[in-house]
Write an enzyme that holds these catalytic residues in place. Sequence first.
Site, PDB file in Angstrom:
ATOM      1  N   CYS A 151      -4.668  12.556  12.488  1.00 44.94           N
ATOM      2  CA  CYS A 151      -5.630  11.293  12.462  1.00 44.94           C
ATOM      3  C   CYS A 151      -5.616  10.625  13.876  1.00 44.94           C
ATOM      4  CB  CYS A 151      -5.022  10.282  11.145  1.00 44.94           C
ATOM      5  SG  CYS A 151      -3.473   9.644  11.753  1.00 44.94           S
ATOM      6  N   VAL A 201       2.263  18.700   7.875  1.00 40.00           N
ATOM      7  CA  VAL A 201       3.023  18.542   6.273  1.00 40.00           C
ATOM      8  C   VAL A 201       3.823  19.529   6.385  1.00 40.00           C
ATOM      9  CG1 VAL A 201       1.126  17.052   5.270  1.00 40.00           C
ATOM     10  CG2 VAL A 201       1.049  19.431   5.353  1.00 40.00           C
ATOM     11  N   ASP A 202       4.349  20.336   7.280  1.00 36.12           N
ATOM     12  CA  ASP A 202       5.295  21.397   7.013  1.00 36.12           C
ATOM     13  C   ASP A 202       6.739  21.165   6.358  1.00 36.12           C
ATOM     14  OD1 ASP A 202       5.677  19.806   9.811  1.00 36.12           O
ATOM     15  OD2 ASP A 202       7.641  21.012   9.568  1.00 36.12           O
ATOM     16  N   GLN A 203       7.168  19.947   6.565  1.00 34.97           N
ATOM     17  CA  GLN A 203       8.227  19.780   5.718  1.00 34.97           C
ATOM     18  C   GLN A 203       8.206  19.511   4.109  1.00 34.97           C
ATOM     19  OE1 GLN A 203      11.421  19.401   7.408  1.00 34.97           O
ATOM     20  NE2 GLN A 203       9.992  20.309   9.079  1.00 34.97           N
ATOM     21  N   ASP A 224       5.037   0.836  12.024  1.00 35.76           N
ATOM     22  CA  ASP A 224       3.799   0.340  11.566  1.00 35.76           C
ATOM     23  C   ASP A 224       3.845  -1.118  11.866  1.00 35.76           C
ATOM     24  OD1 ASP A 224       3.458   1.893   8.347  1.00 35.76           O
ATOM     25  OD2 ASP A 224       3.002   2.607  10.367  1.00 35.76           O
ATOM     26  N   LYS A 227       0.805  -1.071  -0.161  1.00 31.81           N
ATOM     27  CA  LYS A 227      -0.106  -0.095   0.066  1.00 31.81           C
ATOM     28  C   LYS A 227       0.978   1.233  -0.067  1.00 31.81           C
ATOM     29  CE  LYS A 227      -1.750   1.591   4.003  1.00 31.81           C
ATOM     30  NZ  LYS A 227      -1.282   2.963   4.442  1.00 31.81           N
ATOM     31  N   ASN A 228       1.965   1.176   0.989  1.00 37.48           N
ATOM     32  CA  ASN A 228       2.630   2.527   1.085  1.00 37.48           C
ATOM     33  C   ASN A 228       3.568   2.801  -0.147  1.00 37.48           C
ATOM     34  OD1 ASN A 228       0.971   3.064   3.028  1.00 37.48           O
ATOM     35  ND2 ASN A 228       2.415   2.535   4.714  1.00 37.48           N
ATOM     36  N   ARG A 249       0.302  14.623  12.712  1.00 35.82           N
ATOM     37  CA  ARG A 249       0.643  14.435  11.233  1.00 35.82           C
ATOM     38  C   ARG A 249       0.947  15.608  10.446  1.00 35.82           C
ATOM     39  NH1 ARG A 249      -0.821   8.956  10.144  1.00 35.82           N
ATOM     40  NH2 ARG A 249       0.596   9.111   8.411  1.00 35.82           N
ATOM     41  N   ARG A 263      -5.267  10.542   4.086  1.00 40.86           N
ATOM     42  CA  ARG A 263      -4.213  11.437   4.215  1.00 40.86           C
ATOM     43  C   ARG A 263      -3.016  11.594   2.995  1.00 40.86           C
ATOM     44  NH1 ARG A 263      -0.835  11.813   7.095  1.00 40.86           N
ATOM     45  NH2 ARG A 263      -0.903  14.112   7.812  1.00 40.86           N
ATOM     46  N   ARG A 294      -8.420  -0.679   4.864  1.00 41.10           N
ATOM     47  CA  ARG A 294      -7.752   0.415   3.951  1.00 41.10           C
ATOM     48  C   ARG A 294      -6.281  -0.322   3.824  1.00 41.10           C
ATOM     49  NH1 ARG A 294      -7.722   5.813   6.894  1.00 41.10           N
ATOM     50  NH2 ARG A 294      -6.385   6.353   5.135  1.00 41.10           N
TER      51      ARG A 294
HETATM   52  C1  EPZ Z   1       4.334   7.284   6.215  1.00 37.86           C
HETATM   53  O1  EPZ Z   1       3.560   8.232   6.834  1.00 37.86           O
HETATM   54  C2  EPZ Z   1       3.340   6.036   6.322  1.00 37.86           C
HETATM   55  N1  EPZ Z   1       2.286   6.282   5.335  1.00 37.86           N
HETATM   56  C3  EPZ Z   1       2.839   5.493   7.548  1.00 37.86           C
HETATM   57  O2  EPZ Z   1       2.110   4.404   7.466  1.00 37.86           O
HETATM   58  C4  EPZ Z   1       4.102   5.271   8.502  1.00 37.86           C
HETATM   59  O3  EPZ Z   1       3.715   5.081   9.768  1.00 37.86           O
HETATM   60  C5  EPZ Z   1       4.943   6.472   8.451  1.00 37.86           C
HETATM   61  O4  EPZ Z   1       5.434   6.835   7.204  1.00 37.86           O
HETATM   62  C6  EPZ Z   1       6.251   6.290   9.286  1.00 37.86           C
HETATM   63  O5  EPZ Z   1       7.105   5.388   8.706  1.00 37.86           O
HETATM   64  C7  EPZ Z   1       2.310   6.051   3.841  1.00 37.86           C
HETATM   65  O6  EPZ Z   1       3.572   5.827   3.401  1.00 37.86           O
HETATM   66  C8  EPZ Z   1       1.180   6.477   3.225  1.00 37.86           C
HETATM   67  P1  EPZ Z   1       6.417  10.515   8.128  1.00 37.86           P
HETATM   68  P2  EPZ Z   1       3.756   9.852   6.832  1.00 37.86           P
HETATM   69  O7  EPZ Z   1       6.335  11.902   7.593  1.00 37.86           O
HETATM   70  O8  EPZ Z   1       4.913   9.751   5.605  1.00 37.86           O
HETATM   71  C9  EPZ Z   1       6.416  14.127  11.572  1.00 37.86           C
HETATM   72  C10 EPZ Z   1       0.213   3.108   7.833  1.00 37.86           C
HETATM   73  O9  EPZ Z   1      -0.193   2.262   8.886  1.00 37.86           O
HETATM   74  N2  EPZ Z   1       6.403  15.132  10.491  1.00 37.86           N
HETATM   75  O10 EPZ Z   1       7.274   9.814   7.932  1.00 37.86           O
HETATM   76  O11 EPZ Z   1       2.810  10.686   7.139  1.00 37.86           O
HETATM   77  C11 EPZ Z   1       5.140  13.158  11.834  1.00 37.86           C
HETATM   78  O12 EPZ Z   1       4.253  13.861  12.703  1.00 37.86           O
HETATM   79  C12 EPZ Z   1       0.857   4.522   7.915  1.00 37.86           C
HETATM   80  O13 EPZ Z   1       0.443   2.264   6.677  1.00 37.86           O
HETATM   81  C13 EPZ Z   1       6.273  16.389  10.553  1.00 37.86           C
HETATM   82  O14 EPZ Z   1       6.284  16.962  11.702  1.00 37.86           O
HETATM   83  O15 EPZ Z   1       4.900   9.615   8.236  1.00 37.86           O
HETATM   84  C14 EPZ Z   1       5.980  11.962  12.538  1.00 37.86           C
HETATM   85  O16 EPZ Z   1       5.923  12.041  13.695  1.00 37.86           O
HETATM   86  C15 EPZ Z   1       0.346   5.168   9.270  1.00 37.86           C
HETATM   87  N3  EPZ Z   1       6.355  17.168   9.564  1.00 37.86           N
HETATM   88  C16 EPZ Z   1       7.172  11.860  11.950  1.00 37.86           C
HETATM   89  O17 EPZ Z   1       7.654  13.166  11.111  1.00 37.86           O
HETATM   90  C17 EPZ Z   1       6.270  16.722   8.030  1.00 37.86           C
HETATM   91  O18 EPZ Z   1       5.946  17.663   7.297  1.00 37.86           O
HETATM   92  C18 EPZ Z   1       7.273  10.957  10.632  1.00 37.86           C
HETATM   93  O19 EPZ Z   1       6.196  11.120   9.787  1.00 37.86           O
HETATM   94  C19 EPZ Z   1       6.133  15.487   8.042  1.00 37.86           C
HETATM   95  C20 EPZ Z   1       6.240  14.598   9.205  1.00 37.86           C
END
Ligand code: EPZ
Length: 416
Positions: free
Chosen positions: A116, A123-125, A304, A22-23, A121, A92, A396
Site C-alpha cells: 500500500c 504477510v510472511d510472518q 499511526d 477500527k483496528n 506490507r 489489506r 476509512r
Molecule cells: C497494523 O498493521 C495496523 N492495521 C496499522 O494501522 C498499524 O500502522 C500497524 O499495525 C503498526 O502498528 C491494523 O491493525 C488493521 P504490522 P499491520 O504487521 O498489522 C512488517 C492504520 O492507519 N511485517 O505490525 O499490517 C511490516 O512490513 C493502519 O490504521 C513483515 O515484514 O502492521 C511493518 O514494517 C496503517 N512481515 C512491520 O512488520 C509480516 O508478516 C509492522 O507491521 C508482517 C509485518
Amino acid sequence: MDKLLIEGGIRLVGEIAISGAKNAALPILCAALLSSEPVTFTNVPQLKDIATLLALLAQMGVKVQREGNTVTLDASTLTEPVAPYEMVKTMRASILVLGPLAARCGEARVSLPGGCAIGARPVDQHIKGLQAMGADVVVEHGYVHVRTPRLKGTRLVTDMVTVTGTENLMMAASLADGETVIENAAREPEIVDLAHCLTAMGAKITGAGTDILRIEGVPRLHGACHHIMPDRIETGTYLCAAAVTGGEVRLTGAQASSLDAVIDKLIEAGCTVQSDADTLRLTAPPKLAAVSLRTAPYPAFPTDMQAQFMALNCVASGTARVRETIFENRFMHAVELQRLGADIHIDGNTAVVQGVERLQGATVMATDLRASASLVVAGLVAEGETTIERIYHLDRGYERLEEKLAALGARVRRGK
Ligand code: EPZ
C-alpha cells in the site's frame, strides 16, 4: 464528494464522543468465523473498512445483521472460505480471515493483500506461523492457499513485532490441538481487546498485552457479546487538532491508558492533559513547543500518530526530529504539508521539522489514512482555506469526521 474544505484559524473548543476502534473491530469481527454460534459486537464504528469486511464475510456465507453500531455475525454455515483479490486489494486487513478460516474450516484461499502507500506490507510472518502449526501453505497466482486437518499447538517466535500477524496466529491457535506460545508478540491494546473477545467466546488465552502469549486450544468456541474498545488513534488525532488550534476539548468514551506515549508528547509540547476512566481533557498553550519522537511498537509512540504529530510540529516553536521505524514509506504527508508552507527536510527515516510562524491554506492531496488526518490537523491551523482531495482515505478510519469537527467549532465541509 471527495474533497474536504477547511477554514483554518479557529480554536477547537467543546466536547465529542470517541468511536469504537477500527483496528480492534477488524480482527474482532473476523473472530466470529471461529464459532458456529452468533456473536454480537457493540460500539462498532461505521467506517468504509468495516463495511468492506462485512461484505467479505457475507460472501463467505456469514449472516450479517447490522443496526447502527451493533453488529451480529452468524458463521454457522460457511459456504466459501475465500477472500478474493477484488475485495482484499481495497482493504489489506482482510488477511485477518486467514487464521480463523484455517482453524475453523481447515482450508482457506485468501488473496495476498499486496503493498500500500506506506510500504510493502508483507504477510510472511502470518504464513510462517500457520506452517509452524502444521498447515500446508502454498502461495500461487497471488493467493495464499491453506489446508490443514487441524492446526497443532507449537512455540512461535515472530521475526519482528507484527500486530495483525499476532492477531491472525492468536485466532488460529484458539482452536488448535494443544498449546501455542507466541513470543515477540505485539502488545497493542487492540490485541488485548481481541483476546478479551476470544476469551468471552471460550478461548483460553493468557499474556495478552505482554510479548509472550499462551493459547490453549479448545475444540470449539461459543457465541458471545463484545463491546469494541475506544479508538486510541482517533482520540490522538483530535487531541492534536485541539493542540495546534490552541483549543480546549473534552473527549468522552476515550481510554487514556492506551495513549500514554502520545499524551506524554502532548504534555512535552506544552499542553495540559487530564483524564479519568473514560474522559480525556486537553488545554493547549498559546504556542506549542516542538517535540521529537521515534515510532515503535506499543507501548512506545505509535506509527499511526506520526503524521499527525508532524503536522503539529510544523507550527510549534523549535526543531523536531520525527523518526519512523515501522514502515519504509510513511512520510508522504511531508510534501503535502510543504505545500501549506511547512519547513520539513527528510533524511532517510527521519524528518527534521522546523516550526514556522504560520501555514497558508492550499489544495493538498491525501495519500493514505493517517497522512490525510495530518492534512486535516494542518488545515485547521493554516491561514485561509485548505482543500484536501481524495478524502475517501479519511472515510476509512474516521467516523463522522466533519460532524465531530463542527461540534468543536471547526468550519469544515465536503465539496466536489
Ligand atoms: C497494523 O498493521 C495496523 N492495521 C496499522 O494501522 C498499524 O500502522 C500497524 O499495525 C503498526 O502498528 C491494523 O491493525 C488493521 P504490522 P499491520 O504487521 O498489522 C512488517 C492504520 O492507519 N511485517 O505490525 O499490517 C511490516 O512490513 C493502519 O490504521 C513483515 O515484514 O502492521 C511493518 O514494517 C496503517 N512481515 C512491520 O512488520 C509480516 O508478516 C509492522 O507491521 C508482517 C509485518
